[in-house]
Scaffold this active site. Sequence first.
Site, PDB file in Angstrom:
ATOM      1  N   VAL A 109       0.818  -1.225   0.000  1.00 59.79           N
ATOM      2  CA  VAL A 109       0.000   0.000   0.000  1.00 59.79           C
ATOM      3  C   VAL A 109       0.849   1.271   0.000  1.00 59.79           C
ATOM      4  CG1 VAL A 109      -2.007  -1.097   1.086  1.00 59.79           C
ATOM      5  CG2 VAL A 109      -0.271   0.017   2.528  1.00 59.79           C
ATOM      6  N   TYR A 121       4.454   8.141  13.797  1.00 57.51           N
ATOM      7  CA  TYR A 121       3.174   7.405  13.803  1.00 57.51           C
ATOM      8  C   TYR A 121       1.998   8.347  14.092  1.00 57.51           C
ATOM      9  CZ  TYR A 121      -0.101   3.664  15.201  1.00 57.51           C
ATOM     10  OH  TYR A 121      -1.178   2.817  15.325  1.00 57.51           O
TER      11      TYR A 121
HETATM   12  P1  NAD Z   1      -0.554  -5.768  12.663  1.00 55.77           P
HETATM   13  O1  NAD Z   1       0.894  -5.465  12.528  1.00 55.77           O
HETATM   14  O2  NAD Z   1      -0.970  -6.966  13.439  1.00 55.77           O
HETATM   15  O3  NAD Z   1      -1.219  -5.870  11.212  1.00 55.77           O
HETATM   16  C1  NAD Z   1      -0.927  -4.951  10.188  1.00 55.77           C
HETATM   17  C2  NAD Z   1      -0.997  -5.664   8.853  1.00 55.77           C
HETATM   18  O4  NAD Z   1      -0.665  -4.708   7.833  1.00 55.77           O
HETATM   19  C3  NAD Z   1       0.003  -6.827   8.730  1.00 55.77           C
HETATM   20  O5  NAD Z   1      -0.656  -7.971   8.221  1.00 55.77           O
HETATM   21  C4  NAD Z   1       1.037  -6.283   7.770  1.00 55.77           C
HETATM   22  O6  NAD Z   1       1.674  -7.283   6.979  1.00 55.77           O
HETATM   23  C5  NAD Z   1       0.203  -5.337   6.918  1.00 55.77           C
HETATM   24  N1  NAD Z   1       1.038  -4.349   6.224  1.00 55.77           N
HETATM   25  C6  NAD Z   1       2.090  -3.667   6.733  1.00 55.77           C
HETATM   26  N2  NAD Z   1       2.650  -2.916   5.771  1.00 55.77           N
HETATM   27  C7  NAD Z   1       1.938  -3.135   4.630  1.00 55.77           C
HETATM   28  C8  NAD Z   1       2.055  -2.669   3.301  1.00 55.77           C
HETATM   29  N3  NAD Z   1       3.027  -1.818   2.949  1.00 55.77           N
HETATM   30  N4  NAD Z   1       1.148  -3.091   2.393  1.00 55.77           N
HETATM   31  C9  NAD Z   1       0.181  -3.952   2.741  1.00 55.77           C
HETATM   32  N5  NAD Z   1       0.029  -4.451   3.981  1.00 55.77           N
HETATM   33  C10 NAD Z   1       0.910  -4.044   4.919  1.00 55.77           C
HETATM   34  O7  NAD Z   1      -1.196  -4.425  13.263  1.00 55.77           O
HETATM   35  P2  NAD Z   1      -2.650  -4.187  13.927  1.00 55.77           P
HETATM   36  O8  NAD Z   1      -2.439  -4.042  15.394  1.00 55.77           O
HETATM   37  O9  NAD Z   1      -3.645  -5.163  13.428  1.00 55.77           O
HETATM   38  O10 NAD Z   1      -2.979  -2.730  13.352  1.00 55.77           O
HETATM   39  C11 NAD Z   1      -3.903  -2.505  12.294  1.00 55.77           C
HETATM   40  C12 NAD Z   1      -4.176  -1.002  12.199  1.00 55.77           C
HETATM   41  O11 NAD Z   1      -4.724  -0.543  13.432  1.00 55.77           O
HETATM   42  C13 NAD Z   1      -2.918  -0.164  11.960  1.00 55.77           C
HETATM   43  O12 NAD Z   1      -3.220   0.909  11.099  1.00 55.77           O
HETATM   44  C14 NAD Z   1      -2.579   0.346  13.336  1.00 55.77           C
HETATM   45  O13 NAD Z   1      -1.841   1.548  13.284  1.00 55.77           O
HETATM   46  C15 NAD Z   1      -3.971   0.558  13.917  1.00 55.77           C
HETATM   47  N6  NAD Z   1      -4.023   0.576  15.383  1.00 55.77           N
HETATM   48  C16 NAD Z   1      -3.718  -0.535  16.133  1.00 55.77           C
HETATM   49  C17 NAD Z   1      -3.790  -0.475  17.526  1.00 55.77           C
HETATM   50  C18 NAD Z   1      -3.504  -1.682  18.379  1.00 55.77           C
HETATM   51  O14 NAD Z   1      -3.579  -1.561  19.611  1.00 55.77           O
HETATM   52  N7  NAD Z   1      -3.200  -2.832  17.819  1.00 55.77           N
HETATM   53  C19 NAD Z   1      -4.135   0.727  18.142  1.00 55.77           C
HETATM   54  C20 NAD Z   1      -4.408   1.846  17.359  1.00 55.77           C
HETATM   55  C21 NAD Z   1      -4.361   1.760  15.972  1.00 55.77           C
END
Ligand code: NAD
Length: 246
Positions: free
Chosen positions: A65, A154
Amino acid sequence: MGFKGKIALITGSGRGLGKAMALTLAKHGCSIIINDRGEGNEEALQTVKEIRGMGATAEYLSADVSDFESCKKLAEAVRGKFERVDILINNAGITKDRTLKKMAPEEWYPVINVNLNSMYNVTHNLLELIPDGGRIINISSVVAFLGNFGQTNYAATKAGIIGFTKSLAKELGKRKITVNAVAPGFIKTPMTDQIPVEMLDTILQLIPLREMGGSEDIAEAVLFLASDGAKYITGTALRVDGGLSF
Ligand code: NAD
């Protein structure tokens, strides 16, 4: 909820919160396009298998992405296989934490590219496949409102996502496409499992609901914003954080 026959694409949905969103939307009748990085991505293929096991339609379309050309190809693949996307969820995101003083370009730029430039790369290329009445949901974070030590990169992207969301909501309103953000707080994931117990206690004291969220809390919020019932909600950032940021 009227999801039968709807097609949803979730970026970065091979695992984590994106996977939870995919499973929840599939449970309610959506056909799912799983997107993640790398062609043979095991986690993404496993997610597709789980969704098919539920009797729903799922396909894995890989794309980076953070790369415009890759997203252009993704849009072509979606056009060829599904023709349209009713619900687009921009979820893929990464962290590379460091105080600004010590932050190297290798920690600043990838986070901006994956988290924020992806909003343009994915949404611009897929927009003509989103029909009137469609849904765009962008995953932000509580740090957009609060900031966070060691997360200038971030937090900048997550705040940027909210500005992007509000502006695009104004542009697409005439087509009845709603554009909203979801801002998760501390959600129990493998990432947050690594937080030391003492620090966790301090964090929990700051959360009025006194507990971390589950991935299902984020998935349910996304499900609502994607539903017909949310047709009059656009340009908002829904905080799903146990009250941490109000
Ligand atoms: P995660 O790391 O478990 O999953 C993220 C996914 O995105 C992974 O499968 C990864 O391979 C994919 N990814 C990374 N770079 C990519 C790229 N260039 N192209 C395509 N796919 C790509 O993270 P998560 O905890 O599931 O987070 C998901 C979203 O939620 C993120 O945007 C994160 O910032 C946001 N978020 C998470 C939390 C939390 O507590 N986990 C809190 C606030 C926001």
